[in-house]
Design an enzyme around this catalytic site. Structure first.
Site, PDB file in Angstrom:
ATOM      1  N   HIS A  81      46.549  33.981  29.918  1.00  0.00           N
ATOM      2  CA  HIS A  81      45.399  33.771  30.597  1.00  0.00           C
ATOM      3  C   HIS A  81      44.466  34.962  30.631  1.00  0.00           C
ATOM      4  O   HIS A  81      44.990  35.987  30.421  1.00  0.00           O
ATOM      5  CB  HIS A  81      45.492  33.116  31.878  1.00  0.00           C
ATOM      6  CG  HIS A  81      46.556  33.982  32.696  1.00  0.00           C
ATOM      7  ND1 HIS A  81      47.832  33.530  32.926  1.00  0.00           N
ATOM      8  CD2 HIS A  81      46.450  34.888  33.305  1.00  0.00           C
ATOM      9  CE1 HIS A  81      48.159  34.446  33.677  1.00  0.00           C
ATOM     10  NE2 HIS A  81      47.547  35.550  33.897  1.00  0.00           N
ATOM     11  N   ARG A  85      36.777  38.397  38.577  1.00  0.00           N
ATOM     12  CA  ARG A  85      36.677  38.094  39.725  1.00  0.00           C
ATOM     13  C   ARG A  85      35.270  37.167  39.784  1.00  0.00           C
ATOM     14  O   ARG A  85      34.398  37.263  39.340  1.00  0.00           O
ATOM     15  CB  ARG A  85      36.390  39.460  40.753  1.00  0.00           C
ATOM     16  CG  ARG A  85      37.848  40.339  40.442  1.00  0.00           C
ATOM     17  CD  ARG A  85      37.432  41.609  41.294  1.00  0.00           C
ATOM     18  NE  ARG A  85      38.429  42.437  40.867  1.00  0.00           N
ATOM     19  CZ  ARG A  85      38.656  43.346  39.970  1.00  0.00           C
ATOM     20  NH1 ARG A  85      37.930  43.620  38.859  1.00  0.00           N
ATOM     21  NH2 ARG A  85      40.008  44.089  40.118  1.00  0.00           N
ATOM     22  N   GLU A 132      41.889  32.741  34.922  1.00  0.00           N
ATOM     23  CA  GLU A 132      42.300  32.923  36.343  1.00  0.00           C
ATOM     24  C   GLU A 132      41.227  33.505  37.004  1.00  0.00           C
ATOM     25  O   GLU A 132      40.933  34.818  36.901  1.00  0.00           O
ATOM     26  CB  GLU A 132      43.613  33.864  36.443  1.00  0.00           C
ATOM     27  CG  GLU A 132      43.942  34.163  38.004  1.00  0.00           C
ATOM     28  CD  GLU A 132      45.243  35.036  37.797  1.00  0.00           C
ATOM     29  OE1 GLU A 132      45.254  35.734  38.957  1.00  0.00           O
ATOM     30  OE2 GLU A 132      45.784  35.181  36.927  1.00  0.00           O
ATOM     31  N   ASN A 136      37.888  37.499  46.203  1.00  0.00           N
ATOM     32  CA  ASN A 136      38.415  38.443  47.274  1.00  0.00           C
ATOM     33  C   ASN A 136      37.566  38.275  48.651  1.00  0.00           C
ATOM     34  O   ASN A 136      36.249  38.374  48.564  1.00  0.00           O
ATOM     35  CB  ASN A 136      38.333  39.947  46.906  1.00  0.00           C
ATOM     36  CG  ASN A 136      39.172  40.173  45.616  1.00  0.00           C
ATOM     37  OD1 ASN A 136      40.439  40.419  45.975  1.00  0.00           O
ATOM     38  ND2 ASN A 136      38.745  40.717  44.601  1.00  0.00           N
ATOM     39  N   HIS A 150      31.722  37.935  26.245  1.00  0.00           N
ATOM     40  CA  HIS A 150      31.560  36.442  26.621  1.00  0.00           C
ATOM     41  C   HIS A 150      32.722  35.892  26.552  1.00  0.00           C
ATOM     42  O   HIS A 150      33.828  36.360  25.718  1.00  0.00           O
ATOM     43  CB  HIS A 150      30.469  35.989  25.889  1.00  0.00           C
ATOM     44  CG  HIS A 150      30.617  35.648  24.413  1.00  0.00           C
ATOM     45  ND1 HIS A 150      29.824  36.667  23.557  1.00  0.00           N
ATOM     46  CD2 HIS A 150      31.508  35.010  23.544  1.00  0.00           C
ATOM     47  CE1 HIS A 150      30.485  36.616  22.274  1.00  0.00           C
ATOM     48  NE2 HIS A 150      31.323  35.445  22.181  1.00  0.00           N
ATOM     49  N   GLU A 198      29.948  31.505  25.353  1.00  0.00           N
ATOM     50  CA  GLU A 198      29.334  30.857  23.856  1.00  0.00           C
ATOM     51  C   GLU A 198      29.925  29.446  23.704  1.00  0.00           C
ATOM     52  O   GLU A 198      31.063  29.266  23.736  1.00  0.00           O
ATOM     53  CB  GLU A 198      29.737  32.010  22.757  1.00  0.00           C
ATOM     54  CG  GLU A 198      29.148  31.383  21.373  1.00  0.00           C
ATOM     55  CD  GLU A 198      29.567  32.241  20.230  1.00  0.00           C
ATOM     56  OE1 GLU A 198      29.118  31.942  19.159  1.00  0.00           O
ATOM     57  OE2 GLU A 198      30.361  33.217  20.428  1.00  0.00           O
TER      58      GLU A 198
END
Length: 340
Positions: A81, A85, A132, A136, A150, A198
């Site tokens: 993965h 953030r 993922e 926060n 990208h 993309e």
């Protein structure tokens, strides 16, 4: 695998709290974040006196560079993965599921550590590359920087996907059409946090989340590192002098079937600001110890020594490539147990 803990205000660094965390949370928080967790030092022990022969044996590396590189090529690896953030988790989940067609695989909130995260993708984590997302508490904006490029999404029909995204108030920054100098139909869109995607017309692919593009300052150096330390294969390399850039596709399988890493070199640019938004890619391995050894022998920096996370048996190691991009390697069997 959880990667990120709360970012200290105005710094973009990862803070590590001492609050007890549930078993699964501890794995995912510590592993991908590459927290500097050091082995406990044992007080009051007497230094071991080594004979010359023993000291000489200890000083030698366990394997040669050639052996480490050869093993890395044979290791059972795949991209697990990619971690980054976001400022509004629910808003981003809505965009990814409604506009990009992803599925929400799991979501959790860790109030004692002041973060939430979500895993999304086009299939189960046991067999697919996924994203993922980490939120926060109280942080609604991040600096994406200049180094991250990208993500790539393969779809049946780019034009239809673009229209769907536009209808959902998504931002289209490049209309559907053939790529410059080629025939593949592509488009570019932005998610709510400004991450670029993309959209690639590639019908029937088993891995729609197909690409992560990162910019590097020395392409040949980066290719060598990912081949030797990460065991990846150079799938193809393309130079575009008219646009002053070169790209290299690296991965563990063909582009039309597996997620790949796209490394981009822009002529004359040797360094990029990385910001504090993008975090890292997680990769599965059968042996984190040999992985760390291969990385050291190939010019990488180990920022989290290999070994089990405190309190649990999941083994990880974290390294930086020559450009400072972070990679976290996770023991395959331990990762499978975490998903049970």
């Amino acid at each position: 695998m959880r990667t990120l803990l709360p970012v200290a205000a105005g710094r973009g660094t990862v803070a590590c709290a001492a609050t007890p965390v549930p078993r699964r949370s501890l794995l995912l928080s510590t592993a991908a974040a590459g927290a500097a967790l050091q082995p406990e030092q044992v007080a009051g022990t007497r230094p071991l006196r080594l004979t010359r022969s023993v000291a000489s044996a200890v000083a030698k590396p366990r394997t040669s560079a050639d052996e480490a590189i050869s093993w890395a090529k044979k290791d059972n690896r795949r991209l697990l993965h990619v971690v980054y953030r976001v400022g509004d988790l629910d808003k981003t989940i809505k965009f990814y599921t409604e506009c990009l067609g992803m599925k929400l695989l799991r979501k959790r909130d860790i109030p004692e550590e002041k973060y939430s995260n979500a895993f999304l993708g086009y299939g189960p984590e046991e067999s697919h590359f996924v994203v993922e997302l980490t939120y926060n508490y109280g942080v609604d904006k991040y600096d994406i920087g200049e180094g991250f490029g990208h993500f790539g999404i393969a779809v049946e029909d780019v034009a239809k996907t673009v229209e769907l995204i536009r209808a959902k108030a998504g931002k289209v920054i490049r209309e559907a059409g053939p790529v410059k100098g080629g025939e593949t139909v592509i488009a570019f869109v932005e998610d709510p946090d400004g991450y670029k995607f993309e959209i690639i017309e590639r019908p029937g692919t088993p891995e729609p989340l197909c690409q992560v593009m990162l910019r590097v300052g020395d392409l040949d150096r980066a290719i060598s590192f990912y081949e030797k330390a990460c065991g990846m294969e150079l799938l193809r390399k393309r130079d575009s002098p008219e646009y002053k850039y070169t790209v290299a596709m690296m991965g563990y399988g063909p582009e039309d079937k597996d997620a790949v890493l796209e490394l981009t070199y822009n002529y004359g640019v040797t360094e990029y600001a990385k910001g504090n938004a993008y975090a890292q890619i997680a990769i599965g391995t059968d042996d984190v110890y040999r992985t760390a050894e291969a990385a050291k022998l190939s010019g990488g920096q180990v920022v989290r020594e290999p070994g089990p996370l405190p309190g649990i048996n999941t083994k990880i190691t974290a390294i930086l490539d020559p450009d400072g991009w972070k990679l976290v390697f996770v023991d395959n069997m331990d990762f499978a147990k975490e998903l049970e």
